[in-house]
Motif scaffolding. Structure first.
Motif, PDB file in Angstrom:
ATOM      1  N   ILE A   1      36.856 -54.573  41.949  1.00 12.54           N
ATOM      2  CA  ILE A   1      37.066 -53.690  41.883  1.00 12.54           C
ATOM      3  C   ILE A   1      37.414 -51.956  42.011  1.00 12.54           C
ATOM      4  O   ILE A   1      36.809 -51.868  40.330  1.00 12.54           O
ATOM      5  N   GLU A   2      36.701 -51.387  42.561  1.00 15.63           N
ATOM      6  CA  GLU A   2      36.818 -50.124  42.791  1.00 15.63           C
ATOM      7  C   GLU A   2      37.840 -49.237  42.037  1.00 15.63           C
ATOM      8  O   GLU A   2      38.784 -49.047  43.396  1.00 15.63           O
ATOM      9  N   THR A   3      38.839 -48.593  40.903  1.00 17.22           N
ATOM     10  CA  THR A   3      40.187 -48.578  40.818  1.00 17.22           C
ATOM     11  C   THR A   3      39.989 -47.047  40.794  1.00 17.22           C
ATOM     12  O   THR A   3      38.814 -46.155  40.833  1.00 17.22           O
ATOM     13  N   TYR A   4      41.315 -46.419  40.693  1.00 16.50           N
ATOM     14  CA  TYR A   4      41.333 -44.749  39.813  1.00 16.50           C
ATOM     15  C   TYR A   4      41.147 -44.839  38.742  1.00 16.50           C
ATOM     16  O   TYR A   4      41.324 -45.730  37.478  1.00 16.50           O
TER      17      TYR A   4
ATOM     18  N   GLY B   1      40.641 -46.985  35.211  1.00 16.68           N
ATOM     19  CA  GLY B   1      40.457 -48.757  35.818  1.00 16.68           C
ATOM     20  C   GLY B   1      41.844 -48.150  36.114  1.00 16.68           C
ATOM     21  O   GLY B   1      42.756 -49.538  35.823  1.00 16.68           O
ATOM     22  N   ASN B   2      42.836 -47.662  36.579  1.00 15.22           N
ATOM     23  CA  ASN B   2      44.368 -47.323  37.261  1.00 15.22           C
ATOM     24  C   ASN B   2      44.375 -48.061  38.818  1.00 15.22           C
ATOM     25  O   ASN B   2      43.290 -48.074  39.473  1.00 15.22           O
ATOM     26  N   ALA B   3      45.309 -49.097  38.766  1.00 11.57           N
ATOM     27  CA  ALA B   3      45.856 -49.360  40.283  1.00 11.57           C
ATOM     28  C   ALA B   3      47.345 -49.555  40.291  1.00 11.57           C
ATOM     29  O   ALA B   3      47.829 -49.244  39.378  1.00 11.57           O
TER      30      ALA B   3
ATOM     31  N   TYR C   1      46.511 -46.739  29.942  1.00  9.70           N
ATOM     32  CA  TYR C   1      47.863 -46.382  31.530  1.00  9.70           C
ATOM     33  C   TYR C   1      48.370 -47.280  31.703  1.00  9.70           C
ATOM     34  O   TYR C   1      47.830 -48.675  31.296  1.00  9.70           O
ATOM     35  N   ALA C   2      49.571 -47.704  31.770  1.00  7.90           N
ATOM     36  CA  ALA C   2      50.523 -49.016  32.379  1.00  7.90           C
ATOM     37  C   ALA C   2      49.915 -49.483  33.255  1.00  7.90           C
ATOM     38  O   ALA C   2      49.952 -50.802  33.586  1.00  7.90           O
ATOM     39  N   ALA C   3      49.017 -47.999  34.251  1.00  7.09           N
ATOM     40  CA  ALA C   3      48.284 -48.652  35.621  1.00  7.09           C
ATOM     41  C   ALA C   3      47.762 -49.901  35.355  1.00  7.09           C
ATOM     42  O   ALA C   3      47.040 -50.404  36.469  1.00  7.09           O
ATOM     43  N   SER C   4      47.194 -50.382  34.405  1.00  7.70           N
ATOM     44  CA  SER C   4      45.899 -51.253  33.766  1.00  7.70           C
ATOM     45  C   SER C   4      46.716 -52.459  32.939  1.00  7.70           C
ATOM     46  O   SER C   4      45.911 -53.187  33.384  1.00  7.70           O
TER      47      SER C   4
END
Length: 341
Positions: free
Chosen positions: A239-242, A245-247, A283-286
């Motif tokens: 997975i290429e994340t932001y 490493g966020n998604a 971050y919470a996004a990961s």
């Protein structure tokens, strides 16, 4: 005794010459001295060969990687180094794949190419070939790595990525310094080399291509994600994340990944950024991806990530847990993480 280097031609722009009509055609490798006459004055012996089927690098496959490896393995004891002439479009993939195939490498394997064909007056290919050969033939400095040489810089192959379709400075290694720089002299940074192995060479050539890349973008839909994760016999996904490493944290996205992991699909998190690293839980996004078992790719390139996943799945087809563990480890210097064997 002079050092010996083997040139392996696979195809690509560098091996093209113009005919009287201006059309580009591959030249025969036995005419390398005609294309690069400076090589007649070098202080080492050069032999050359080519793949049975010369290809545009856009047609590169693991079968061709195995063909390149077959030649190097067969000739390994006869030569002091190897130069692989390769098209630029997939050179970083091939360099990464070869690095994983050759464990305990003690000789340099240098990939190079050009943005303009050798048969053109302004070709960058002559200097790239000459420097790549000098490095591969060096008696003073031995580099136990698979590398890419381009526009005065030698990079670790599995740290490199193509960044320009037009400039001669076409490759960069954002997360690891160059290993050498060619100017009036070739300046080597030996402290950055991988350690010289003491164990015998081992070569594994099996790749499992049942993998996919999922590149995130704002607006990606549940249907797209589920369609990819539902591909028949899928074994692994990068997975290429932001950013780091966020998604998306939407329930449907996390549930789709968790269900895939439960089915035995390996999922690896790699950043879309050219520089920097995945930092799970920063971050919470990961955090949710970390919780469900997504593997961090740290600062690995996408090219190295996908070839590493294919290599490990081919090497350990019945041990997904081991593959999952090795994905997070550095096995050929491809990432800054835990060192693995």
């Amino acid at each position: 005794m002079l050092n010996k280097v083997l040139i392996i031609y696979t195809g690509g722009t560098i091996g093209m010459v113009q005919d009287e009509n201006g059309s580009l055609h591959p030249f025969a490798m036995e005419r390398i001295y005609d294309a690069v006459p400076q090589l007649k004055h070098c202080s080492y012996d050069i032999d050359s060969c080519q793949l049975q089927n010369i290809i545009d690098s856009s047609n590169m496959t693991p079968a061709f990687w195995a063909d390149i490896a077959d030649i190097i393995e067969r000739e390994y004891n006869r030569y002091d180094g190897f130069v692989v002439l390769h098209g630029t479009d997939t050179m970083a993939y091939t360099a990464s794949a070869i690095s994983f195939m050759f464990k305990n490498l003690t000789k340099p394997i240098v990939l190079t190419g050009s943005q303009l064909p050798l048969g053109m007056l302004r070709s960058d290919g002559r200097e790239n070939i000459i420097c790549a050969l000098e490095i591969a033939a060096s008696k003073r400095v031995r580099i136990p790595e698979v590398c890419i040489f381009f526009e005065s810089h030698l990079y670790r192959g599995n740290r490199s990525t193509k960044v320009s379709a037009e400039n001669f400075d076409a490759f960069k290694s954002y997360n690891y310094p160059s290993l050498a720089k060619a100017g009036i002299d070739i300046i080597y940074k030996e402290h950055l080399f991988l350690p010289m192995p003491t164990e015998p060479l081992r070569v594994r050539k099996v790749f499992d291509t049942r993998v996919a890349v999922l590149k995130l973008f704002p607006g990606i839909t549940r249907e797209v994600v589920q369609a990819l994760l539902s591909a028949p016999d899928l074994q692994g996904v990068v997975i290429e994340t932001y950013g780091s490493g966020n998604a998306p944290t939407e329930t449907w996205f996390i549930d789709a990944l968790e269900a895939a992991i439960a089915r035995g699909i390996l999922v690896m998190n790699v950043t879309q950024c050219k520089a920097g690293a995945v930092k799970m839980r920063q971050y919470a996004a990961s955090c949710e991806m970390d919780r469900i078992g997504v593997v961090s790719g740290h600062d690995i390139t996408m090219e190295a990530a996908i070839t590493k996943m294919m290599y490990l799945l081919g090497a350990y087809p019945d041990n997904k847990a081991h593959v999952n563990k090795r994905l997070e480890e550095s096995i050929r210097g491809e990432l800054n993480g835990l060192a693995g064997d």
